[in-house]
Design an enzyme around this catalytic site. Structure first.
Site, short mmCIF file in Angstrom:
data_model
loop_
_atom_site.label_atom_id
_atom_site.label_comp_id
_atom_site.label_asym_id
_atom_site.label_seq_id
_atom_site.Cartn_x
_atom_site.Cartn_y
_atom_site.Cartn_z
N SER A 291 0.84 -1.20 0.00
CA SER A 291 0.00 0.00 0.00
C SER A 291 0.88 1.26 0.00
O SER A 291 0.59 2.24 -0.69
CB SER A 291 -0.91 -0.02 1.23
OG SER A 291 -1.46 1.25 1.43
N TRP A 294 2.22 1.73 -3.38
CA TRP A 294 1.16 2.20 -4.29
C TRP A 294 1.10 3.73 -4.27
O TRP A 294 0.88 4.37 -5.29
CB TRP A 294 -0.20 1.62 -3.87
CG TRP A 294 -1.34 2.11 -4.71
CD1 TRP A 294 -1.80 1.55 -5.86
CD2 TRP A 294 -2.15 3.27 -4.47
NE1 TRP A 294 -2.85 2.27 -6.36
CE2 TRP A 294 -3.09 3.34 -5.54
CE3 TRP A 294 -2.19 4.25 -3.49
CZ2 TRP A 294 -4.04 4.35 -5.63
CZ3 TRP A 294 -3.13 5.26 -3.59
CH2 TRP A 294 -4.04 5.30 -4.64
N HIS A 295 1.34 4.30 -3.07
CA HIS A 295 1.23 5.75 -2.94
C HIS A 295 2.34 6.50 -3.67
O HIS A 295 2.15 7.63 -4.08
CB HIS A 295 1.20 6.17 -1.47
CG HIS A 295 -0.14 5.97 -0.85
ND1 HIS A 295 -0.54 4.76 -0.34
CD2 HIS A 295 -1.19 6.80 -0.70
CE1 HIS A 295 -1.77 4.88 0.12
NE2 HIS A 295 -2.20 6.10 -0.09
N GLY A 296 3.48 5.89 -3.80
CA GLY A 296 4.55 6.59 -4.50
C GLY A 296 5.80 5.74 -4.60
O GLY A 296 6.07 4.93 -3.72
N PHE A 438 -0.65 10.47 -7.39
CA PHE A 438 -0.55 9.02 -7.22
C PHE A 438 -1.23 8.29 -8.38
O PHE A 438 -1.33 7.12 -8.42
CB PHE A 438 -1.14 8.58 -5.89
CG PHE A 438 -0.50 9.29 -4.71
CD1 PHE A 438 0.87 9.45 -4.65
CD2 PHE A 438 -1.27 9.81 -3.69
CE1 PHE A 438 1.46 10.11 -3.59
CE2 PHE A 438 -0.68 10.47 -2.62
CZ PHE A 438 0.68 10.62 -2.57
#
Lengths: 438, 310
Positions: A291, A294-296, A438
């Protein structure tokens, strides 16, 4: 019409990347049909892999290619090997790619799991993938919720219209009055680390906690409100997360569409909590690290995810009962704030610098200089108002509410006041929503 | 479009618009009162200049004007009244509208414009800072609209609302009410002196310049407007640049060179103090490398008066 407007909306940013959305749509449209038509388990799996390979590949290339290349080269350099980086590419991250690839992936996976029947209506499916209010920053919708609403005849009611407008107004309040104001102070601090000390970093991080909440929840409300104007109900994405009494509760209230996505398509397939305890804890940790990624594509996001995973592991190990009460709310708030340092810092080293300053040199509290001197007070004032409203909703929801008053004039007056506050106290500039990156 | 009662929606929208207009008027009037009742602070100063000032000499410019021209010294040396209308962070576009607003009501004898080195360079921030004049929009629509057009900013419909006209003025008003900052006819002295340590710290800091080095043709037009308007009203206009602590090589500064050319062509006296030896490396006269302290400001103003008297 919905599809056309969605494509125009996306092309406004960069029409070249429309090709990616169309490609993702075509792939998952056919994959969905193929999986459904086949009764052969191996064949179904192969088609699912086509979807996974394509969508994750797309995301991997545009979002993570340079990150992995640079990380490998850094690691080799650390080992004493001299490697020249000739592989990095100048890649523009297409807006919304993390959102629509997850949406199409869930469609194919749900069909594979026989939870959902594919549609033969290509236009309807394409509209589901690219539905413009939530295309660039969510909520990440499931096909089971959004697709039937797009395919079936939509029922418009003036009630939905009115609800939609109210949500849009409140969304703009969160974005313009709170998020953009807090951003002035937060940026002034986080972009000039050398000039600040611990107390200022604590204040800036708390303001950032509200900035990111108001920014993202504000966008989500606007998206949900706009969708309502089209007769479509999107899922709730935030539920007063800072009133959570535990980190696990926080993740049930924060970015709900993403949290549930990871729960259903990463955590549970890994075994979830229906396995041995150590494996359960590993599943939690891995899910949160992914996770974070996923954000960066930066190590500070990975650490942010890992930190949240760690919090959850500690909660599982230490607390058997559901936590409640003001003390737990405050503790959770500060734990989440600590993790936000890694999220907001420009890189991992800066995050460590900030943490170090917080614990070693409190210094004095900086209120601002030049234009950001009033930003701090405006932000604190607006955040105070937000806390008051959310506190009332959280603990005294049955009490009198302006938005639910039986007198129309009171309801209208309430929203007129909100619009007045937006105009009077808002920041009007070219400020993007944080989650667009994102 | 099932279940939509358009008549009801139209009626509800109309009701909301009426209620909002009333709310905006009532609370906006309160916000306006709060704004115009300020006695100190930057808004109180601009309000004074626009609505009340009758001084013989008005000083325009950014923080360099605000901190460097002492009206008391000017009055003493020139026997003329003076008000310092310098405004921190404001650039040519702001001074131009301010001049228009003032001339609407009265004509000073002399205008001093303190020139910043970057006056003609493109800067979006300086256009954004025009927001400081939004509270005066109701009385000066034409002046402000003409400027928005000049800097290619679209006319903002939000300015129709009092709430937006007074946007972001609340905290300033409260701040100066609780902690008044009196000025000496617009001049606000800086008392601290520059030190070697501060100078080293300054040299180590990478200042983020908000300007590109690209000349903005709109700024040239604005400067010419400023000059022509002064001429039309028979106002003596004088340009000064302020002293600096550290020597600067401005020979290639396009903005400054162009301003000099324009001043020359329009016969506007231009006095350049940027590398004036009387100030270079004189720590005692400065608060920071580009702002004089009170001692420096009084010395500079005395020299300004001598030059105006010539």
């Amino acid at each position: 019409m919905l599809l056309l407007s969605s494509y125009i909306f996306y092309s406004w940013w960069d029409y070249r990347f429309l090709v990616l959305i169309i490609a993702s749509t075509i792939v998952d449209y056919f994959v969905g049909l193929q999986i459904h038509q086949s009764n052969n388990k191996k064949e179904r799996k192969t088609w699912l892999f086509v979807s996974l390979f394509f969508n994750i590949g797309l995301l991997g290339f545009f979002k993570y290619y340079n990150f992995f290349i640079e990380s490998i080269i850094d690691s080799l350099t650390q080992l004493g090997l001299s490697v020249e980086n000739t592989w990095s590419l100048k890649i523009i991250l297409p807006v919304g790619i993390s959102f629509y690839t997850f949406q199409t992936l869930s469609y194919s996976i749900d069909i594979y799991k026989r939870k959902f029947m594919p549609t033969k209506d290509f236009i309807g499916f394409a509209a589901f993938v690219s539905f413009f209010p939530q295309l660039v920053a969510g909520p990440i919708e499931r096909a089971s919720n959004l697709l039937p609403q797009i395919l079936n005849k939509r029922v418009f009611t003036d009630e939905a219209l009115s609800q939609g407008i109210k949500l849009i107004i409140w969304g703009f309040f969160l974005k313009i009055v709170i998020a953009d104001r807090a951003a002035i102070y937060v940026n002034a601090v986080y972009n000039n680390l050398e000039n600040h000390d611990g107390l200022t970093f604590i204040a800036a991080t708390i303001l950032f906690a509200f900035q990111i909440y108001a920014d993202f929840a504000g966008y989500s409300l606007i998206a949900i409100g706009v969708a309502k104007l089209f007769g479509i109900n999107l899922m709730t994405n935030f539920n007063r997360p800072y009133f959570s009494a535990s980190v696990s509760e926080f993740w049930n209230r924060w970015h709900i569409s993403l949290s549930t996505w990871f729960r259903d398509y990463v955590y549970r397939p890994l075994g979830g909590n229906r396995t041995r305890k150590w494996r359960w804890l590993v599943n939690l940790f891995v899910t949160f690290v992914i996770s974070g990624l996923w954000h960066g594509a930066k190590w500070n996001f990975v650490v942010w995810g890992a930190l949240n995973g760690l919090y959850l592991i500690i909660e599982v190990l230490l607390f058997k009962k559901k936590r409640k009460g003001v003390i737990n709310i405050i503790i959770t708030f500060f734990l989440i704030n600590f993790s936000w340092i890694f999220f907001r810092a420009n890189n991992f080293n800066e995050a460590i610098f900030i943490v170090n300053k917080i614990f070693t040199k409190p210094g004095y509290l900086y209120f601002g200089f030049g234009e950001d001197i009033t930003a701090f007070f405006y932000a604190v004032m607006a955040i105070g108002l937000l806390i008051l409203i959310e506190f009332k909703k959280e603990f005294f929801n049955t009490l009198f509410s302006i938005s639910n008053s039986k007198y129309e004039i009171i309801r209208l007056f309430g929203y007129a006041i909100v619009v007045f506050i937006i105009f009077y106290l808002g920041v009007f500039g070219e400020n993007q929503f944080i989650y667009f990156q994102f | 479009m099932k279940n939509i009662d358009f008549k009801r929606i139209a009626l509800k929208t109309l009701k909301f618009v009426i209620i909002f207009v009333i709310t905006d008027f009532l609370f906006g009037t309160l916000a306006s009162k709060l704004f115009f009742n300020q006695e100190t602070g930057k808004y109180a100063r601009s309000t004074y200049v626009i609505k009340k000032a009758k001084e013989d000499i008005i000083v325009f410019g950014s923080s360099h004007a605000h901190r460097h021209y002492v009206p008391e010294v000017i009055s003493e040396k020139l026997s003329k009244t003076c008000y310092n209308a310098g405004a921190d962070g404001q650039q040519l576009v702001y001074h131009n509208v301010l001049q228009k607003m003032i001339l609407h009501r009265y004509h000073p004898e002399i205008i001093i414009l303190n020139i910043d080195e970057e006056f003609l360079f493109k800067s979006n921030k300086s256009n954004d800072r025009l927001g400081d004049l939004h509270p005066y929009y109701f009385d000066f629509k034409d002046e402000l609209n003409a400027t928005f057009k000049l800097v290619k900013q679209p006319k903002d419909p939000k300015l129709l609302f009092k709430s937006y006209q007074n946007n972001s003025t609340l905290i300033q008003a409260v701040k100066y009410y609780l902690k008044p900052k009196k000025t000496l006819n617009g001049y606000r002295p800086l008392y601290e002196k520059m030190t070697e340590q501060k100078l080293i710290a300054h040299k180590n800091t990478n200042f983020k310049k908000e300007y590109t080095k690209e000349i903005d043709s709109a700024n040239i037009k604005i400067l010419k407007e400023f000059i022509n308007r002064s001429k039309q009203h028979n106002i003596k206009l004088v340009f000064f640049t302020s002293p600096n602590l550290i020597r600067k090589n401005n020979t290639k500064n396009k903005s400054l060179n162009l301003i000099r050319q324009i001043a020359n062509k329009e016969s506007i006296p231009f006095y350049d103090f940027i590398n004036n030896p009387g100030y270079l490396n004189k720590l005692d006269l400065f608060y920071d490398p580009s702002h004089l302290n009170d001692i420096g400001a009084r010395k500079f103003t005395t020299e300004v008066c001598k030059l105006i008297n010539q």
